[in-house]
Design a protein around this motif. Structure first.
Motif: not given
Ligand SMILES: Nc1ncnc2c1ncn2[C@@H]1O[C@H](COP(=O)(O)OP(=O)(O)O)[C@@H](O)[C@H]1O
Ligand SMILES: [Fe+2]
Length: 192
Positions: A152-156, A176-177, A183-187
């Motif tokens: 949800a945070v990434i999409q927002a 951006f940071h 995104t990297m942690k989710v990956k």
């Protein structure tokens, strides 16, 4: 501080419309706090005070950013960003809120940052999905928030960055940071 006192203090600072938004954020934040194991009282307090400085005089905010040695690059970006860090400062100074986790969630509620705490994320998402919001794509974020706070945070953030880009607006780099970090942690499956 109890809810009634906090709401009374914040009501004096806001327009009726912004106060209604604040109540929506408070309810959304409490729901997310329960779902993602965050202290409900902290989420409630952060939500109530998150826009405390929204209508402060711009020159007063500029002065506080300089005098309190906040990141000076804020001054080069849109003044919409200022109410978050200035709000954290004023909420401590004027309303006597002393919980560092609550103050930090308020401080980063507009831009996000690297290494957000779960409380930071709860406030960020609650601010984005409260019932009064009708951003393009908000429904998808509301759905995601039921199963993954991080998605949800990434999409927002993605929506906010896209919105700013389409309007040829500069993007404050903390967003951006935060986006890259999450995104990297989710990956790497470090997040759920
Ligand atoms: N990284 C960023 N750079 C520049 N502006 C941003 C950034 N992130 C958010 N904003 C803008 O800041 C404004 C205020 O955001 P926010 O505090 O989340 O909402 P609210 O209007 O409820 O106070 C929005 O218009 C948003 O587009
Ligand atoms: Fe805000």
């Amino acid at each position: 501080m109890n809810r009634e006192k906090a709401l009374r203090l914040v009501k004096e600072q806001l327009t009726e419309r912004r106060y209604v938004h604040t109540i929506g954020v408070m309810e959304a934040a409490i729901e997310l706090a329960e779902r993602y194991g965050v202290d409900k009282d902290k989420a409630e307090l952060a939500a109530i005070f998150h826009d405390y400085a929204k209508f402060r005089d711009k020159e007063e905010m500029r002065r506080i950013i300089i005098d309190q040695k906040m990141p000076q690059d804020l001054l080069q970006f849109h003044d919409e960003l200022w109410h978050a860090p200035v709000g954290a400062y004023l909420v401590e100074k004027e309303a006597g809120v002393s919980d560092d986790e609550v103050l930090e969630a308020i401080r980063c509620h507009t831009s996000g940052k690297i290494n957000m705490s779960t409380l930071d994320k709860v406030l960020y998402v609650a601010d984005y999905i409260e019932p009064g919001r009708d951003f393009p794509g908000v429904e998808q974020v509301r759905e995601s928030a039921k199963s993954s706070l991080d998605i949800a945070v990434i999409q927002a953030m993605k929506n906010t960055i896209t919105y700013l880009l389409t309007r040829n607006q500069p993007v404050y780099p903390d967003t951006f940071h935060a986006y890259n970090d999450m995104t990297m942690k989710v990956k790497e499956r470090k997040l759920t």
